[in-house]
Design a protein around this motif. Structure first.
Motif, mmCIF file in Angstrom:
data_model
loop_
_atom_site.group_PDB
_atom_site.id
_atom_site.type_symbol
_atom_site.label_atom_id
_atom_site.label_comp_id
_atom_site.label_asym_id
_atom_site.label_seq_id
_atom_site.Cartn_x
_atom_site.Cartn_y
_atom_site.Cartn_z
ATOM 1 N N GLU A 144 -0.320 39.335 -21.755
ATOM 2 C CA GLU A 144 0.897 38.415 -21.008
ATOM 3 C C GLU A 144 1.704 38.145 -21.954
ATOM 4 O O GLU A 144 2.890 38.370 -20.855
ATOM 5 C CB GLU A 144 -0.615 37.078 -20.733
ATOM 6 N N LEU A 191 3.669 41.592 -20.945
ATOM 7 C CA LEU A 191 3.945 41.703 -19.870
ATOM 8 C C LEU A 191 5.319 40.618 -19.849
ATOM 9 O O LEU A 191 5.865 41.141 -19.377
ATOM 10 C CB LEU A 191 2.930 41.243 -18.804
ATOM 11 N N VAL A 192 5.223 39.412 -20.331
ATOM 12 C CA VAL A 192 6.376 38.584 -20.067
ATOM 13 C C VAL A 192 7.689 38.854 -20.760
ATOM 14 O O VAL A 192 8.765 39.164 -20.824
ATOM 15 C CB VAL A 192 6.079 36.750 -20.646
ATOM 16 N N ALA A 198 9.713 42.186 -18.749
ATOM 17 C CA ALA A 198 9.889 41.253 -17.786
ATOM 18 C C ALA A 198 11.184 40.683 -18.035
ATOM 19 O O ALA A 198 11.755 40.856 -17.555
ATOM 20 C CB ALA A 198 8.715 39.769 -16.814
ATOM 21 N N LEU A 205 5.542 44.812 -11.952
ATOM 22 C CA LEU A 205 5.395 42.700 -12.988
ATOM 23 C C LEU A 205 5.168 42.448 -11.501
ATOM 24 O O LEU A 205 4.743 41.750 -11.982
ATOM 25 C CB LEU A 205 6.410 42.691 -13.192
ATOM 26 N N ALA A 243 2.530 39.294 -11.301
ATOM 27 C CA ALA A 243 2.944 38.084 -10.879
ATOM 28 C C ALA A 243 1.913 36.994 -10.012
ATOM 29 O O ALA A 243 2.179 36.637 -10.086
ATOM 30 C CB ALA A 243 4.329 37.926 -11.171
ATOM 31 N N ARG A 260 0.288 35.951 -11.815
ATOM 32 C CA ARG A 260 0.150 35.029 -13.855
ATOM 33 C C ARG A 260 1.417 34.290 -13.154
ATOM 34 O O ARG A 260 2.372 35.205 -13.544
ATOM 35 C CB ARG A 260 -0.048 36.502 -14.527
ATOM 36 N N LEU A 294 4.455 35.070 -15.954
ATOM 37 C CA LEU A 294 4.766 36.288 -15.027
ATOM 38 C C LEU A 294 6.115 35.597 -14.997
ATOM 39 O O LEU A 294 7.208 36.388 -14.033
ATOM 40 C CB LEU A 294 4.311 37.416 -15.128
#
Length: 194
Positions: free
Chosen positions: A52, A55-56, A59, A110, A114, A117, A120
């Motif tokens: 995670e 992923l963040v 982004a 993403l 999101a 999540r 995110l």
């Protein structure tokens, strides 16, 4: 304390963006990112403790790159005496769907992730607001008569068109195709071409 080598961190997040575009969110792993970036095993987990977090970070990097592109576009058009809105939108959409195609494929991956999540979603939340503010300011600077209350709808239509274009076969995305899409966004699908 996390590592502070910003060049290496950018290499990892840029590799993550490339992987999101080519392998999707499920292909994004620490090991795959390290391999894509050409960095030793364990490097990604030193910077991003969880998937995670990776992923963040991807982004956040996309938002950073997007802001830099918007600033560059504003500078480029500052010197333009007269710009037609259809031409401006065509250039923007064409560049996004071709030059920055992978970045926007990654953004769409993403955005879908999101939904499940919240962390995110929070990282991506500023993208819409910033785009609205930038677009309004850019239009003012260029003297375009687009009502501010129309900008969110314009961005929504642009985003839908962008999704369609970046998910189409790349060879099918031509200036004529993009210009026809922009014409429909600006004038409506039933309006004759100008």
């Amino acid at each position: 304390m996390p590592p502070t080598n910003q060049a290496r961190r950018r290499a990892l997040t840029d590799a993550a963006i490339a992987l999101l575009a080519t392998a999707g969110v499920h292909g994004l792993t620490h090991l795959a990112v390290e391999k894509e970036a050409g960095l030793p095993r364990g490097t990604a987990s030193n910077y991003f403790r969880s998937r995670e977090a990776l992923l963040v970070a991807a982004a956040e990097r996309i938002v950073e790159l997007h802001h830099a592109d918007m600033d560059q576009a504003a500078e480029q058009h500052k010197t333009t005496e007269s710009v037609q809105f259809v031409d401006l939108l065509t250039e923007s959409l064409l560049a996004a769907a071709t030059t920055w195609r992978n970045r926007y494929l990654a953004i769409f991956e993403l955005q879908l992730e999101a939904v499940r999540r919240p962390v995110l979603a929070s990282a991506l939340a500023g993208l819409q607001d910033t785009s609205t503010q930038f677009t309004a300011g850019h239009h003012d600077q260029l003297g375009l008569a687009i009502p501010r209350e129309s900008i969110p709808a314009l961005i929504t239509l642009y985003g839908g068109a962008l999704f369609t274009l970046v998910t189409a076969p790349p060879a099918s995305v031509t200036r004529n195709v993009v210009q026809a899409v922009v014409h429909a966004i600006v004038y409506g699908a039933a309006a004759p071409e100008h």
